[in-house]
Scaffold this motif. Structure first.
Motif, PDB file in Angstrom:
ATOM      1  N   ASN A   1       0.826  -1.193   0.000  1.00 63.33           N
ATOM      2  CA  ASN A   1       0.000   0.000   0.000  1.00 63.33           C
ATOM      3  C   ASN A   1       0.867   1.252   0.000  1.00 63.33           C
ATOM      4  O   ASN A   1       2.101   1.171   0.066  1.00 63.33           O
ATOM      5  CB  ASN A   1      -0.947  -0.012   1.205  1.00 63.33           C
ATOM      6  CG  ASN A   1      -2.290   0.580   0.852  1.00 63.33           C
ATOM      7  OD1 ASN A   1      -2.377   1.697   0.384  1.00 63.33           O
ATOM      8  ND2 ASN A   1      -3.357  -0.188   1.079  1.00 63.33           N
TER       9      ASN A   1
ATOM     10  N   PRO B   1     -10.928   6.799   6.533  1.00 66.69           N
ATOM     11  CA  PRO B   1     -12.320   6.738   6.070  1.00 66.69           C
ATOM     12  C   PRO B   1     -13.180   5.992   7.063  1.00 66.69           C
ATOM     13  O   PRO B   1     -12.801   4.915   7.520  1.00 66.69           O
ATOM     14  CB  PRO B   1     -12.212   5.973   4.741  1.00 66.69           C
ATOM     15  CG  PRO B   1     -10.770   6.045   4.356  1.00 66.69           C
ATOM     16  CD  PRO B   1     -10.009   6.121   5.642  1.00 66.69           C
TER      17      PRO B   1
ATOM     18  N   SER C   1     -14.806  -5.704   9.329  1.00 66.71           N
ATOM     19  CA  SER C   1     -15.877  -4.789   8.911  1.00 66.71           C
ATOM     20  C   SER C   1     -17.153  -4.986   9.712  1.00 66.71           C
ATOM     21  O   SER C   1     -18.191  -4.408   9.382  1.00 66.71           O
ATOM     22  CB  SER C   1     -16.173  -4.983   7.417  1.00 66.71           C
ATOM     23  OG  SER C   1     -16.445  -6.345   7.127  1.00 66.71           O
TER      24      SER C   1
ATOM     25  N   PHE D   1     -12.878  -5.159   1.510  1.00 69.24           N
ATOM     26  CA  PHE D   1     -12.549  -3.758   1.759  1.00 69.24           C
ATOM     27  C   PHE D   1     -13.135  -2.888   0.644  1.00 69.24           C
ATOM     28  O   PHE D   1     -13.317  -3.332  -0.493  1.00 69.24           O
ATOM     29  CB  PHE D   1     -11.032  -3.561   1.831  1.00 69.24           C
ATOM     30  CG  PHE D   1     -10.388  -4.219   3.015  1.00 69.24           C
ATOM     31  CD1 PHE D   1     -10.467  -3.650   4.277  1.00 69.24           C
ATOM     32  CD2 PHE D   1      -9.722  -5.429   2.867  1.00 69.24           C
ATOM     33  CE1 PHE D   1      -9.883  -4.259   5.379  1.00 69.24           C
ATOM     34  CE2 PHE D   1      -9.127  -6.052   3.960  1.00 69.24           C
ATOM     35  CZ  PHE D   1      -9.205  -5.464   5.218  1.00 69.24           C
ATOM     36  N   LEU D   2     -13.389  -1.653   0.991  1.00 66.76           N
ATOM     37  CA  LEU D   2     -14.014  -0.704   0.074  1.00 66.76           C
ATOM     38  C   LEU D   2     -13.192  -0.556  -1.199  1.00 66.76           C
ATOM     39  O   LEU D   2     -11.969  -0.400  -1.160  1.00 66.76           O
ATOM     40  CB  LEU D   2     -14.147   0.655   0.766  1.00 66.76           C
ATOM     41  CG  LEU D   2     -14.821   1.787  -0.004  1.00 66.76           C
ATOM     42  CD1 LEU D   2     -16.305   1.490  -0.203  1.00 66.76           C
ATOM     43  CD2 LEU D   2     -14.634   3.104   0.748  1.00 66.76           C
TER      44      LEU D   2
ATOM     45  N   THR E   1     -11.743   1.341  -4.527  1.00 64.25           N
ATOM     46  CA  THR E   1     -11.178   2.687  -4.639  1.00 64.25           C
ATOM     47  C   THR E   1     -11.814   3.501  -5.752  1.00 64.25           C
ATOM     48  O   THR E   1     -11.518   4.682  -5.914  1.00 64.25           O
ATOM     49  CB  THR E   1      -9.660   2.610  -4.870  1.00 64.25           C
ATOM     50  OG1 THR E   1      -9.399   1.800  -6.033  1.00 64.25           O
ATOM     51  CG2 THR E   1      -8.967   1.989  -3.661  1.00 64.25           C
TER      52      THR E   1
ATOM     53  N   LEU F   1     -17.473   0.705  -6.168  1.00 60.59           N
ATOM     54  CA  LEU F   1     -17.460   1.722  -5.108  1.00 60.59           C
ATOM     55  C   LEU F   1     -18.852   2.321  -4.923  1.00 60.59           C
ATOM     56  O   LEU F   1     -19.337   2.469  -3.798  1.00 60.59           O
ATOM     57  CB  LEU F   1     -16.455   2.817  -5.436  1.00 60.59           C
ATOM     58  CG  LEU F   1     -16.419   4.011  -4.469  1.00 60.59           C
ATOM     59  CD1 LEU F   1     -16.033   3.565  -3.064  1.00 60.59           C
ATOM     60  CD2 LEU F   1     -15.456   5.084  -4.971  1.00 60.59           C
TER      61      LEU F   1
ATOM     62  N   ARG G   1     -21.116   1.971  -1.520  1.00 63.62           N
ATOM     63  CA  ARG G   1     -21.602   3.163  -0.821  1.00 63.62           C
ATOM     64  C   ARG G   1     -23.129   3.100  -0.672  1.00 63.62           C
ATOM     65  O   ARG G   1     -23.680   3.451   0.366  1.00 63.62           O
ATOM     66  CB  ARG G   1     -21.198   4.427  -1.582  1.00 63.62           C
ATOM     67  CG  ARG G   1     -19.723   4.777  -1.497  1.00 63.62           C
ATOM     68  CD  ARG G   1     -19.298   5.096  -0.090  1.00 63.62           C
ATOM     69  NE  ARG G   1     -17.994   5.750  -0.059  1.00 63.62           N
ATOM     70  CZ  ARG G   1     -17.272   5.913   1.037  1.00 63.62           C
ATOM     71  NH1 ARG G   1     -17.726   5.454   2.201  1.00 63.62           N
ATOM     72  NH2 ARG G   1     -16.112   6.523   0.999  1.00 63.62           N
TER      73      ARG G   1
ATOM     74  N   ASP H   1     -18.985  -0.482   3.125  1.00 67.05           N
ATOM     75  CA  ASP H   1     -18.120   0.660   2.810  1.00 67.05           C
ATOM     76  C   ASP H   1     -16.935   0.740   3.757  1.00 67.05           C
ATOM     77  O   ASP H   1     -16.532   1.813   4.200  1.00 67.05           O
ATOM     78  CB  ASP H   1     -18.935   1.962   2.847  1.00 67.05           C
ATOM     79  CG  ASP H   1     -19.571   2.232   4.210  1.00 67.05           C
ATOM     80  OD1 ASP H   1     -19.775   1.256   4.977  1.00 67.05           O
ATOM     81  OD2 ASP H   1     -19.860   3.405   4.519  1.00 67.05           O
TER      82      ASP H   1
ATOM     83  N   ALA I   1     -13.142   0.710   4.614  1.00 68.31           N
ATOM     84  CA  ALA I   1     -11.837   0.949   4.004  1.00 68.31           C
ATOM     85  C   ALA I   1     -10.728   0.334   4.842  1.00 68.31           C
ATOM     86  O   ALA I   1     -10.807   0.287   6.071  1.00 68.31           O
ATOM     87  CB  ALA I   1     -11.606   2.458   3.856  1.00 68.31           C
TER      88      ALA I   1
ATOM     89  N   GLU J   1      -7.925   1.496   5.571  1.00 72.72           N
ATOM     90  CA  GLU J   1      -7.338   2.486   6.480  1.00 72.72           C
ATOM     91  C   GLU J   1      -8.101   2.607   7.785  1.00 72.72           C
ATOM     92  O   GLU J   1      -7.576   3.155   8.770  1.00 72.72           O
ATOM     93  CB  GLU J   1      -7.265   3.850   5.789  1.00 72.72           C
ATOM     94  CG  GLU J   1      -6.282   3.923   4.646  1.00 72.72           C
ATOM     95  CD  GLU J   1      -6.861   3.412   3.327  1.00 72.72           C
ATOM     96  OE1 GLU J   1      -6.160   3.510   2.304  1.00 72.72           O
ATOM     97  OE2 GLU J   1      -8.023   2.929   3.329  1.00 72.72           O
ATOM     98  N   SER J   2      -9.340   2.131   7.819  1.00 72.90           N
ATOM     99  CA  SER J   2     -10.100   2.121   9.064  1.00 72.90           C
ATOM    100  C   SER J   2      -9.557   1.091  10.041  1.00 72.90           C
ATOM    101  O   SER J   2      -9.774   1.195  11.246  1.00 72.90           O
ATOM    102  CB  SER J   2     -11.581   1.809   8.783  1.00 72.90           C
ATOM    103  OG  SER J   2     -12.158   2.783   7.959  1.00 72.90           O
TER     104      SER J   2
END
Length: 236
Positions: A7, A17, A139, A167-168, A170, A175, A179, A193, A195, A197-198
């Motif tokens: 990443n 996010p 999630s 995972f969400l 990009t 996407l 959402r 949704d 991500a 990074e969450s």
């Protein structure tokens, strides 16, 4: 390692996010009480390859004591090598009862325990496991970073933490669909949704090994080495 995706660096991560619809433990219990009887039929097939890939990764790692977080109905349990000793936890007693039936029916003698437990606040002592694998649970939990911290606590330094999850996306149509589905998070029992990074802070995101898995890269396998406290603080 052409199939391994690294990443972006920490400098490019500017915000975390957040899923649009919050879940809590009660919402998860209610959702999976409803799903338990049909979970294997509706979700078992589409997640089968990702689940097997995660177990294959666990089987290839050193260490015997394995914690499976989000063990559900026990779909992954038959695939572990018999020298791996498995402890499974889940928030849904309805799902766990089906996992116990699977263990009995298939004589899975390497499954030590199946426990109803909150993955964000387990009852295990520090450094109890060589490996922790969280399947489709990142999630679902209310606080993903708390889940990560708890797994770092219960896994021995030098051990491994794995996540397999959706995972969400990009961009693109997927996407937009994810959402749109987010409004139904409480009914689904997970965040469409969600991500990466969450879950992973920048320092962990930069060093994690990230592999898309079938079908069509819908799921992702993330492997993170458990550093000792001194190294962890230097990386952070």
């Amino acid at each position: 390692m052409s199939d391994v995706l690294r990443n972006a660096t920490a400098e490019k991560v500017v915000e975390i996010p957040s899923p649009r619809s919050a879940l809590d433990a009660d919402a998860v219990r209610v959702a999976y009480r409803r799903w338990a009887a049909v979970y294997d039929t509706l979700f078992g097939g589409i997640s089968a390859l990702a689940r097997k890939r995660a177990v294959e990764a666990v089987n290839a790692l050193p260490g015997q004591q394995v914690l499976e977080v989000g063990v559900g109905t026990g779909l992954a349990l038959p695939y572990y090598r018999r020298d791996k000793q498995i402890t499974g936890i889940d928030l849904s007693e309805d799902m766990l009862e089906r996992a116990r039936q699977r263990v009995t029916k298939m004589h899975l003698t390497n499954v030590d325990a199946l426990l109803e437990m909150d993955a964000e606040e387990t009852k295990f002592p520090d450094a109890s496991f060589d490996i922790a694998v969280a399947m489709f649970v990142a999630s679902v939990v209310p606080h993903p970073r708390r889940l990560l911290s708890e797994l770092k606590r219960v896994v021995k330094p030098g051990g491994h933490i794995l996540f397999v999850n959706h995972f969400l996306a990009t961009g693109g149509v997927r996407l937009a669909v994810e959402r749109g589905m987010a409004r139904a998070s409480r009914s689904l029992g997970w965040h469409p949704d969600f991500a990466m990074e969450s879950l992973l802070p920048p320092e962990d995101l930069a060093r994690a090994v990230i592999r898309p898995v079938p079908p069509a890269g819908l799921f992702t396998l993330v492997t993170l080495d458990r550093l000792d406290e001194k190294t962890e603080s230097l990386v952070a």
